[in-house]
Motif scaffolding. Structure first.
Motif, short mmCIF file in Angstrom:
data_model
loop_
_atom_site.label_atom_id
_atom_site.label_comp_id
_atom_site.label_asym_id
_atom_site.label_seq_id
_atom_site.Cartn_x
_atom_site.Cartn_y
_atom_site.Cartn_z
N SER A 13 43.19 41.77 51.55
CA SER A 13 42.15 42.48 50.88
C SER A 13 42.54 43.91 51.06
O SER A 13 42.86 44.70 50.08
CB SER A 13 40.69 42.17 50.56
N ASP A 39 44.31 39.90 44.01
CA ASP A 39 43.50 39.60 45.47
C ASP A 39 42.76 38.27 45.22
O ASP A 39 41.69 38.15 44.55
CB ASP A 39 42.57 40.60 45.70
N GLU A 40 43.38 37.16 45.93
CA GLU A 40 42.77 35.55 45.72
C GLU A 40 42.19 35.38 44.18
O GLU A 40 40.98 35.43 43.94
CB GLU A 40 41.61 35.61 46.77
#
Ligand code: ADP
Ligand code: MG
Lengths: 217, 255
Positions: free
Chosen positions: B43, B170-171
Motif C-alpha cells: 500500500s 490497492d486490494e
C-alpha cells in the motif's frame, strides 16, 4: 393573575421578543462565520493562525459571558472604543458563540473519514477544492446537531445583555414590572415567550437535520 | 513504451523502514500484479506513487513528467504533484466514494471541478463510464444505497473519469463479501483487455493468472522476485515467495 395586565403588556413584550430574535439571528450569523474560519485556522499548518485561533477559543470559552459583556460595554470605552448597547451585545454574543462553534466545526471536519480527503486529492483536487466540495458538506451535516444546540443556548444568552440596557425580552419585562408591580405574571409571560421561540427553532432545526442526513447510512 | 517508472523509492515511518529501494518500470498496457504478505509495504508503494505519502527519496516518472521525492514543497511542486495525480487513477480498498453525492455525481466531480468540463458534457461522460462498469441502472443512487461491489465499480468509474495514464488498485476486492468479488474483477479484466495500464495489489491468484503480464512479489520493503504469473505461481525461485504462496493457497482451501 390579572389578564388585563397581560393584554396591556403583550404588545411591548412581543416587540421585545422580536429584538431577542433579532439579536440571536444576527449573532449566530456572525458566530458561524467566525467559528468557521477559526476552525480552519486551527486545523491549518500555519503555526501563527493556529495559535491565534486557539487563544481566542480558550479565552471566550474560559470566561463567563457576563464578564465578556461587561468588558466590551463598560471596559472598552476606557481605551476609547465606545459601542452602543446593541452592538456591544451582538459583539459579545457572537464572539462567545463563535468560540463554541469553532470547536464543533473543528471536530466535525476531523470526523470526516481520512479516505475522503485522500480520494479527492488523489484525483488531483487542491486542498481548497477538496475542502469545499468534499469535506465541508459532510462536516456540516455532522455539525448540525451541535450547531442547533449552540443556537438554542445563544437565544437564552441574549437575556444577559439586558444588564447593559438592551431592551430585549427580559429587560422589557423588568421595565414593565417597575410600573405594574406584577413580577410573577410578567416574568411568566416572558418565560412562555422564550419557550415558544426556542421550541419553534428547535422544531425547524430538527427537520433540517433530518433532511440533510437523508442519504447517509 | 514505458508509462511509469519508479526509481530508488524509499520510505520510512519514524524508525520503521517500509520501502527500502524500489525500482519498477511499467510499460503501456501492461498489467502488473503486486503480491506479498501484509505489512510488506504494498500500500505504501502505491501511495508513494501519487504522493499520498511523500517518499523520502527517489524519482517517479509518469509519461513525460518527472517528480523527485523528498525536496521542498513549493507552489511549482504542488502543481507537479497535482498533475501526476490527475494522470493516475487510484482505487482504494474501502472505495472512499463521496457519500453525499450520487453515483453519477461521484463520477462527474473530477472532470467538472478539476478539468473544468461543462456539467452537461461531464454528465454524458459519466453516464458512459457507469454503463461501462455495468451500473446504468444505479446512477442516481447514493453510495449507502449500493452494495460493496457496486460501490467499488463506481469508484473505478470515478478514477477513469480523469482519463488517467495508469490505474492503481490497492486490494480493490479485500473489503468485499466473496460473492461480490467477481463483478469487480470482471470490470478490471475488461479494462486490462482494452489496454489500460494497471498496477494491482491483490491476492486474487485467478485474476493474476488471467490478467497479469507480470507478477511482483514484495516482502519487507523490497521486490523479492518478479516474473510472469506462470513463473511465479508454478516455479517460484525465492523461499519467501514459496512460503507466501503456500500460505495463500492454504487460506483458499480453508475458505
Ligand atoms: N501512515 C503510516 N504511519 C506509520 N506507519 C505506517 C503508515 N502506513 C503504513 N505504515 C507501516 O508501514 C508498513 C507497511 O504497511 P503497508 O504499506 O500498509 O503494507 P501492506 O499494504 O503491504 O500490507 C507497516 O509496518 C505499517 O505499519
Ligand atoms: Mg495494504
Amino acid at each position: 393573575m390579572d389578564f388585563t395586565i397581560i393584554i396591556e403588556a403583550l404588545p411591548l413584550l412581543l416587540k421585545a421578543t422580536l429584538v431577542t430574535i433579532g439579536l440571536a439571528l444576527v449573532s449566530i450569523v456572525i458566530a458561524l462565520i467566525l467559528g468557521f474560519f477559526t476552525a480552519l485556522a486551527r486545523i491549518s499548518k500555519m503555526k501563527l493562525l493556529k495559535i491565534i485561533g486557539t487563544i481566542y477559543v480558550s479565552m471566550f470559552r474560559g470566561t463567563p459571558l457576563l464578564v465578556q459583556i461587561f468588558v466590551i460595554y463598560f471596559g472598552l470605552p476606557q481605551i476609547n472604543i465606545s459601542l452602543d448597547p446593541i452592538p456591544s451585545g451582538i459583539l459579545a454574543l457572537s464572539l462567545n458563540a463563535g468560540a463554541y462553534l469553532s470547536e464543533s466545526f473543528r471536530a466535525s471536519i476531523l470526523a470526516v473519514e481520512k479516505g475522503q480527503m485522500e480520494a479527492a486529492v488523489s484525483m488531483g483536487m487542491t486542498y481548497g477544492e477538496a475542502m469545499r466540495r468534499i469535506i465541508l458538506p459532510q462536516s456540516i451535516r455532522i455539525a448540525i446537531p451541535t450547531l442547533s444546540n449552540t443556537y438554542i443556548i445563544l437565544i437564552k444568552d441574549t437575556s444577559l445583555v439586558s444588564v447593559i440596557t438592551v431592551t430585549e425580552l427580559l429587560q422589557m419585562s423588568t421595565l414593565i414590572i417597575a410600573k405594574t408591580f406584577e413580577p410573577l405574571t410578567i416574568y411568566l409571560v416572558a418565560a412562555v415567550l422564550y419557550w415558544i421561540v426556542i421550541t419553534f427553532f428547535t422544531v425547524i432545526l430538527d427537520r433540517f437535520e433530518k433532511r440533510t442526513s437523508r442519504h447517509l447510512a | 513504451m514505458e508509462v511509469i517508472k519508479l526509481q530508488n523509492i524509499k520510505k520510512s515511518f519514524n524508525e520503521n523502514i517500509v520501502l527500502k529501494d524500489i525500482n519498477l518500470t511499467v510499460n503501456k498496457s501492461e498489467v502488473v500484479v503486486i503480491m506479498g504478505p501484509s505489512g510488506s509495504g504494498k500500500s505504501t508503494l502505491l501511495r508513494c506513487v501519487t504522493f499520498l505519502e511523500e517518499p523520502d527519496g527517489g524519482i517517479i516518472k509518469l509519461g513525460e513528467q518527472e517528480v523527485t521525492a523528498g525536496s521542498q514543497m513549493n507552489k511549482q511542486r504542488k502543481n507537479d504533484i497535482r498533475k501526476l495525480r490527475q494522470n493516475t487513477g487510484f482505487v482504494f480498498q474501502q472505495f472512499n466514494l463521496f457519500p453525499h453525492k450520487t453515483a453519477l455525481e461521484n463520477v462527474m466531480e473530477g472532470p467538472m471541478i478539476i478539468k473544468k468540463i461543462a456539467r452537461e458534457k461531464a454528465k454524458q461522460k459519466a453516464i458512459t463510464l457507469l454503463k461501462k462498469v455495468g451500473l446504468a441502472d444505479r446512477m442516481d443512487h447514493y453510495p449507502a444505497q449500493l452494495s460493496g461491489g457496486q460501490q467499488q465499480r463506481v469508484a473505478i468509474a470515478r478514477a477513469l473519469s480523469m482519463e488517467p495514464m495508469v490505474m492503481l488498485y490497492d486490494e480493490p476486492t479485500s473489503a468485499l463479501d466473496p460473492e461480490l468479488v467477481r463483478e469487480v474483477l470482471q470490470v478490471m479484466k475488461e479494462l486490462a483487455k482494452e489496454g489500460m495500464t494497471m498496477i494491482v495489489v491483490t491476492h486474487e491468484m485467478a485474476f493474476a493468472k488471467d490478467a497479469a503480464d507480470r507478477v511482483i512479489f514484495m516482502d519487507d520493503g523490497l521486490i523479492i522476485e518478479e516474473g510472469s504469473s506462470y513463473e511465479i505461481f508454478n516455479n517460484p525461485k525465492e523461499d519467501r515467495t514459496k512460503r507466501f504462496l503456500q500460505d495463500v493457497s492454504e487460506e483458499i482451501v480453508l475458505e
